[in-house]
Design an enzyme around this catalytic site. Structure first.
Site, PDB file in Angstrom:
ATOM      1  N   GLU A  42      -6.821  -1.883   4.943  1.00  0.00           N
ATOM      2  CA  GLU A  42      -6.685  -1.912   3.482  1.00  0.00           C
ATOM      3  C   GLU A  42      -5.767  -3.050   3.037  1.00  0.00           C
ATOM      4  O   GLU A  42      -6.006  -3.681   2.009  1.00  0.00           O
ATOM      5  CB  GLU A  42      -6.135  -0.571   2.970  1.00  0.00           C
ATOM      6  CG  GLU A  42      -7.153   0.553   3.079  1.00  0.00           C
ATOM      7  CD  GLU A  42      -6.547   1.930   2.932  1.00  0.00           C
ATOM      8  OE1 GLU A  42      -5.477   2.193   3.535  1.00  0.00           O
ATOM      9  OE2 GLU A  42      -7.134   2.762   2.221  1.00  0.00           O
ATOM     10  N   ARG A  75      -2.196  -1.615  -3.817  1.00  0.00           N
ATOM     11  CA  ARG A  75      -3.252  -0.606  -3.889  1.00  0.00           C
ATOM     12  C   ARG A  75      -2.883   0.329  -5.032  1.00  0.00           C
ATOM     13  O   ARG A  75      -1.776   0.865  -5.061  1.00  0.00           O
ATOM     14  CB  ARG A  75      -3.330   0.159  -2.580  1.00  0.00           C
ATOM     15  CG  ARG A  75      -4.232   1.363  -2.642  1.00  0.00           C
ATOM     16  CD  ARG A  75      -4.481   1.887  -1.244  1.00  0.00           C
ATOM     17  NE  ARG A  75      -5.023   3.217  -1.277  1.00  0.00           N
ATOM     18  CZ  ARG A  75      -4.330   4.323  -1.001  1.00  0.00           C
ATOM     19  NH1 ARG A  75      -3.062   4.245  -0.652  1.00  0.00           N
ATOM     20  NH2 ARG A  75      -4.895   5.497  -1.043  1.00  0.00           N
ATOM     21  N   ARG A 133      -5.305  18.733   2.514  1.00  0.00           N
ATOM     22  CA  ARG A 133      -6.069  18.999   1.280  1.00  0.00           C
ATOM     23  C   ARG A 133      -7.275  19.867   1.613  1.00  0.00           C
ATOM     24  O   ARG A 133      -7.902  19.692   2.660  1.00  0.00           O
ATOM     25  CB  ARG A 133      -6.565  17.689   0.665  1.00  0.00           C
ATOM     26  CG  ARG A 133      -5.460  16.794   0.164  1.00  0.00           C
ATOM     27  CD  ARG A 133      -6.071  15.601  -0.577  1.00  0.00           C
ATOM     28  NE  ARG A 133      -5.103  14.541  -0.721  1.00  0.00           N
ATOM     29  CZ  ARG A 133      -5.359  13.262  -0.492  1.00  0.00           C
ATOM     30  NH1 ARG A 133      -6.564  12.882  -0.103  1.00  0.00           N
ATOM     31  NH2 ARG A 133      -4.431  12.362  -0.659  1.00  0.00           N
ATOM     32  N   HIS A 160     -10.621   5.782  -1.611  1.00  0.00           N
ATOM     33  CA  HIS A 160     -10.767   5.027  -0.352  1.00  0.00           C
ATOM     34  C   HIS A 160     -11.581   3.740  -0.545  1.00  0.00           C
ATOM     35  O   HIS A 160     -12.176   3.215   0.396  1.00  0.00           O
ATOM     36  CB  HIS A 160     -11.441   5.874   0.751  1.00  0.00           C
ATOM     37  CG  HIS A 160     -10.524   6.897   1.358  1.00  0.00           C
ATOM     38  ND1 HIS A 160     -10.952   8.141   1.737  1.00  0.00           N
ATOM     39  CD2 HIS A 160      -9.205   6.850   1.642  1.00  0.00           C
ATOM     40  CE1 HIS A 160      -9.938   8.832   2.237  1.00  0.00           C
ATOM     41  NE2 HIS A 160      -8.857   8.064   2.176  1.00  0.00           N
ATOM     42  N   ASN A 206       0.861  -1.181   0.000  1.00  0.00           N
ATOM     43  CA  ASN A 206       0.000   0.000   0.000  1.00  0.00           C
ATOM     44  C   ASN A 206       0.902   1.237   0.000  1.00  0.00           C
ATOM     45  O   ASN A 206       1.427   1.633   1.032  1.00  0.00           O
ATOM     46  CB  ASN A 206      -0.872  -0.067   1.263  1.00  0.00           C
ATOM     47  CG  ASN A 206      -1.888   1.048   1.345  1.00  0.00           C
ATOM     48  OD1 ASN A 206      -1.865   1.989   0.543  1.00  0.00           O
ATOM     49  ND2 ASN A 206      -2.772   0.957   2.312  1.00  0.00           N
TER      50      ASN A 206
END
Ligand code: ADP
Length: 413
Positions: A395, A107, A255, A194, A26
């Protein structure tokens, strides 16, 4: 070359070295998280690790064994993700884990129209190279990682697990951006991100509550440094707050989230802000960091909010925006059955959950103070109309599960 500091011998990194496993990777902008899973049912994590500070001095590789005990911690040299991959492959070889790895999953932040994880072929790799303008920040790093593994282990099956795939079920009305129609043909639409986290949360929800509630009206709130929400009905994403890029939606660590489109030309006119400067500003200098001028980390801001109005305003902005999105998605879903909090903030901060949920009683959202304080799996009262859950997301486990679904590992299972 950085000095190497092995904490323990690699042979301490975990149990049976010869049993087969899957590697989940990831990659973030300056880090790579990885984990090895034994092919047991359910999958059992053998080791988990991290390479941090890629491309800056002090790059470090750390590995924890299955019990969470530090098995390795060393300085490495890695100018980029390819270099980091090389150091990871070296470590796997030294730890005699390399031959046990039967497949690797990555990912991949952007997958355009791909709706499922896919085996990486030369064609898929070409396609990923072709779509790098969609995510110039992440895709080249992820491709570098894939190619580094390909170079050292050309026969190793590799799988791309797309963060956008979960949202391919969104109806057109949620995907369309309100700009001239011709851009849609060029792939400009809401993709959402996501997705690996959301897919994992939905599998966990089905495991915890059964297929009925997981098939109901669900809002998932992944609140970490990157943060987004998704509205899910019948197990399918119907809307999400991130958009064409991960910069959209909620205010995040650095962000901006959604902004008035008029801001870019205004700053260009009045302050000669270039597109590259604007990109940097909205991705690295805005959000909680920009508003607080202190930090993009919620823990830092909570520690300072009593004495610094800038910290207090940044936290308030975050909670207010999450609350608004919950309201919007409850409307999109025509009601709400389950609300799930995940990500570093969602999983660990009772205070933030409390502030988000305060005032949402009209939707049936209530918290049990005692459960919320403990970050319990269920933080709503038994009689609550909406189940409010805290689910630690994973994840890497989702990547490993996806690899096993895509690659036929034959008799190894
Ligand atoms: P990433 O998106 O980089 O994976 P994480 O999911 O780890 O990020 O989330 C990081 C955020 O979680 C940070 O803002 C951090 O302050 C916040 N966080 C972690 N633990 C807590 C806590 N106990 N209370 C409040 N915020 C927390």
């Amino acid at each position: 070359m950085n000095e190497t500091h092995p904490v323990t011998s690699p042979s301490d990194a975990g149990p049976p070295r010869d049993s087969e496993c899957v590697l989940a990777l990831n990659a973030g902008s300056s880090s790579i998280k990885f984990a090895l899973y034994d092919l047991t049912e359910p999958l059992r994590r053998r080791v988990r690790g991290r390479i941090e500070r890629i491309g800056v001095p002090g790059t470090k590789l750390t590995v924890d064994d299955s019990t969470g005990i530090r098995a390795e911690g060393r300085g490495i040299e890695a100018r980029d993700h390819r270099g980091a991959a090389s150091a990871l492959i070296d470590w796997l070889e030294e730890a005699r884990l390399s031959s046990a790895v039967k497949a690797a999953g990555h990912r991949v932040v952007h997958g355009m129209k791909h709706s499922e994880p896919e085996r990486i072929t030369p064609q898929l790799l070409d396609e990923l190279h072709g779509i790098t303008p969609y995510d110039p920040e992440h895709l080249p790093l992820e491709i570098g990682l894939i190619e580094a593994f390909q170079k050292r282990h050309p026969k190793l099956p590799q799988v791309a697990c797309f963060d956008t795939a979960f949202h391919r079920t969104m109806p057109r009305v949620a995907r369309l951006l309100s700009i001239p129609r011709r851009y849609e043909a060029k792939g400009v639409e809401r993709y959402g991100f996501h997705g690996l986290s959301y897919a994992y949360l939905m599998e966990e929800l089905a495991r915890l509550d059964g297929p009925g509630p997981a098939g109901g009206r669900v809002i998932l709130a992944h609140l970490g440094n990157g943060a987004s929400l998704a509205a899910v009905r019948d197990g399918k994403s119907i809307d999400t707050s991130m958009g064409f890029t991960p910069t959209a939606g909620l205010v995040m660590s650095t962000r901006s989230g959604d902004l008035d489109p008029g801001l870019a030309p205004y700053l260009s006119r009045t302050e000669q802000v270039s597109p590259a400067q604007f990109y940097k500003m909205v991705n690295r200098e805005s959000g909680l960091l920009g508003v607080s001028e202190i930090s993009g980390d919620v823990r830092d801001l909570l520690a300072r909010e009593a004495g610094d109005v800038r910290a207090a305003e940044a936290v308030a902005l975050f909670c207010y925006q999450v609350k608004k999105w919950i309201g919007a998605y409850a409307a999109a879903l025509s009601g709400l059955d389950t609300l799930v909090f995940a990500g570093g903030i969602g999983e660990n901060s009772p205070l933030i959950r409390e502030r988000i949920c305060h005032g949402l009683e009209f939707l049936g959202v209530e918290l049990s103070e005692e459960r919320n304080e403990k970050n319990a799996p269920l933080v709503s009262p038994d009689a609550g109309r909406v189940k409010v859950r805290v689910i630690p997301t994973d994840e890497e486990l989702m990547i490993a599960r996806s690899v096993i679904r895509v690659v036929d590992l034959g008799s190894s299972r």
